[in-house]
Design a protein around this motif. Structure first.
Motif, PDB file in Angstrom:
ATOM      1  N   ASN A  69       8.021   2.934   0.009  1.00  0.00           N
ATOM      2  CA  ASN A  69       8.191   1.759  -0.494  1.00  0.00           C
ATOM      3  C   ASN A  69       8.081   1.565  -2.219  1.00  0.00           C
ATOM      4  OD1 ASN A  69       5.343   2.593  -0.519  1.00  0.00           O
ATOM      5  ND2 ASN A  69       4.429   0.417  -0.395  1.00  0.00           N
TER       6      ASN A  69
ATOM      7  N   SER B 243       1.728   3.191   7.307  1.00  0.00           N
ATOM      8  CA  SER B 243       3.239   3.220   6.432  1.00  0.00           C
ATOM      9  C   SER B 243       3.668   1.989   6.933  1.00  0.00           C
ATOM     10  CB  SER B 243       4.072   4.569   6.796  1.00  0.00           C
ATOM     11  OG  SER B 243       3.558   5.666   6.059  1.00  0.00           O
TER      12      SER B 243
ATOM     13  N   SER C  95      -0.161   7.367   3.210  1.00  0.00           N
ATOM     14  CA  SER C  95       0.755   6.601   3.906  1.00  0.00           C
ATOM     15  C   SER C  95       2.420   6.678   3.137  1.00  0.00           C
ATOM     16  CB  SER C  95       0.602   4.859   3.603  1.00  0.00           C
ATOM     17  OG  SER C  95       0.605   4.521   2.189  1.00  0.00           O
ATOM     18  N   SER C  96       3.640   6.448   3.789  1.00  0.00           N
ATOM     19  CA  SER C  96       4.787   6.726   3.230  1.00  0.00           C
ATOM     20  C   SER C  96       4.809   6.360   1.605  1.00  0.00           C
ATOM     21  CB  SER C  96       5.798   6.204   4.249  1.00  0.00           C
ATOM     22  OG  SER C  96       6.996   6.409   3.271  1.00  0.00           O
ATOM     23  N   TYR C  97       5.329   7.183   0.557  1.00  0.00           N
ATOM     24  CA  TYR C  97       5.443   6.692  -0.532  1.00  0.00           C
ATOM     25  C   TYR C  97       6.789   5.863  -0.582  1.00  0.00           C
ATOM     26  CZ  TYR C  97       2.107   9.917  -2.078  1.00  0.00           C
ATOM     27  OH  TYR C  97       1.028  10.603  -2.441  1.00  0.00           O
TER      28      TYR C  97
ATOM     29  N   THR D 258       5.217  -1.437   4.695  1.00  0.00           N
ATOM     30  CA  THR D 258       6.494  -1.666   4.966  1.00  0.00           C
ATOM     31  C   THR D 258       6.798  -3.293   5.237  1.00  0.00           C
ATOM     32  OG1 THR D 258       7.106   0.493   5.631  1.00  0.00           O
ATOM     33  CG2 THR D 258       9.021  -0.924   5.894  1.00  0.00           C
TER      34      THR D 258
END
Ligand SMILES: CCCCCC/C=C\CCCCCCCCCC(=O)SCCNC(=O)CCNC(=O)[C@H](O)C(C)(C)COP(=O)(O)OP(=O)(O)OC[C@H]1O[C@@H](n2cnc3c(N)ncnc32)[C@H](O)[C@@H]1OP(=O)(O)O
Ligand code: UBL
Length: 273
Positions: free
Chosen positions: A210, A261, A206-208, A265
């Motif tokens: 955050n 992601s 997942s996107s870092y 969020t």
């Protein structure tokens, strides 16, 4: 001499103070600590690997994996892994994943299957003790600037995978990327899987964004979701199928990336850019 004694004491007082008051300090401190600690861990792992295997050997990845597992706690990171069952595949396969930062090594070690090593840029071999431990762990180094060299190294790797029953982890974006999306995939991972006629197992981080924002100099605690997707078979495919295989993998991984992601969020409030 008395003054020299004061320095560590002062540092012991100042560092926690700065950690509490400045998020920029936390950012640089955690980054420095991560690199320094990995170098130290590698220094400890080098003799252990040499004693166990006598040199470059994929079995050394077990030692490396074991030694890296605790680092997430030191950085305040937690992993939520889903899809474990998809890694329970016998024999060789190619794992592909997105690549956001050197922190990906922590997620990689969280789920790294036995007899699995990675493909990396050759510059990594010069990274001091980390470079040496990568070499001892059997990492396959490629020269990204010379496509023909990279292709022939990967063709050899396809053969070795079958001869030695090895799994290979490739970052098909070919470089680190934190643009909130995936970069177009390079073709190497897919040629590799087709040449060896082995399945591909996609893994999505997942996107870092955050917890880790490079521009804003923020490195907070956070959760990383790791989603292991079902394997994609390549049996019977030829080099003509590589483009569609790459497109299919990209679409599946991008959808999973946006999905996991987005849910982070939403649960942590909007991401700042
Ligand atoms: C104890 C504590 C210690 C702690 C220390 C750390 C511990 C352990 C370390 C372990 C973990 C390490 C993790 C390391 C992470 C490092 C990650 C990286 O370094 S990512 C960067 C390197 N990796 C890659 O680049 C892989 C992906 N790249 C590719 O696949 C590329 O394709 C390529 C490099 C092979 C070629 O580059 P390029 O020319 O730019 O790429 P394309 O556009 O994809 O290809 C051009 C044409 O060539 C064809 N092609 C590509 N590959 C092949 C092939 N293997 N065989 C035949 N043909 C190939 C491709 O199809 C294109 O042709 P076209 O006609 O256009 O289709
Ligand atoms: C004496 C030399 C000192 C060198 C110091 C560098 C040491 C790095 C140390 C610790 C970090 C541990 C993790 C190492 C493995 C991560 C490698 C990595 O992520 O490489 C980046 C590469 O995928 C893409 O590179 P580019 O974004 O294309 O460029």
């Amino acid at each position: 001499m008395d003054v020299l004694w004061m320095i560590p004491l002062l540092l012991l007082m100042i560092i926690p103070l700065l950690m509490c008051t400045s998020s920029t300090f936390v950012f640089y401190f955690k980054k420095f600590f991560y690199v320094a600690w990995m170098m130290v861990l590698a220094l400890i792992a080098i003799p252990l690997c040499i004693l166990k295997s006598g040199g470059r050997d994929i079995e050394n990845m077990r030692i490396i994996r074991f030694m890296v597992r605790h680092v997430k706690y030191l950085l305040g990171l937690r992993f939520e892994v889903s899809g474990w069952e998809h890694l329970q595949t016998e024999g060789p396969y190619v794992v592909i994943s997105n690549h956001q930062s050197s922190l990906d090594v922590l997620g990689l070690m969280e789920i790294l299957p036995d007899r699995c090593t990675t493909i990396a840029k050759k510059e990594l071999v010069y990274a001091g003790t980390v470079g040496l431990i990568c070499w001892l762990g059997g990492i396959v180094f490629i020269n990204r600037k010379k496509t023909s060299d990279a292709k022939s190294v990967m063709a050899d790797a396809a053969k070795t995978m079958l001869d030695d029953q090895i799994r290979l982890w490739v970052f098909p974006e070919g470089t680190r990327n934190q643009n909130g999306d995936l970069l177009p995939f390079k073709k190497g991972a897919f040629h590799l899987a087709v040449q060896a006629q082995v399945p591909i197992i996609p893994v999505v981080f997942s996107s870092y964004s955050n917890f880790y924002l490079r521009k804003e100099k923020q490195f907070k605690s956070g959760v990383i979701r790791l989603k292991i997707l079902p394997k994609i078979e390549t049996k019977g495919m030829t080099s003509d199928d590589v483009s569609s295989l790459s497109d299919k993998s990209f679409d599946l991984m991008r959808a999973a990336f946006l999905d996991i992601s987005d849910s982070i969020t939403r649960s942590n409030g909007p991401v700042r850019h």
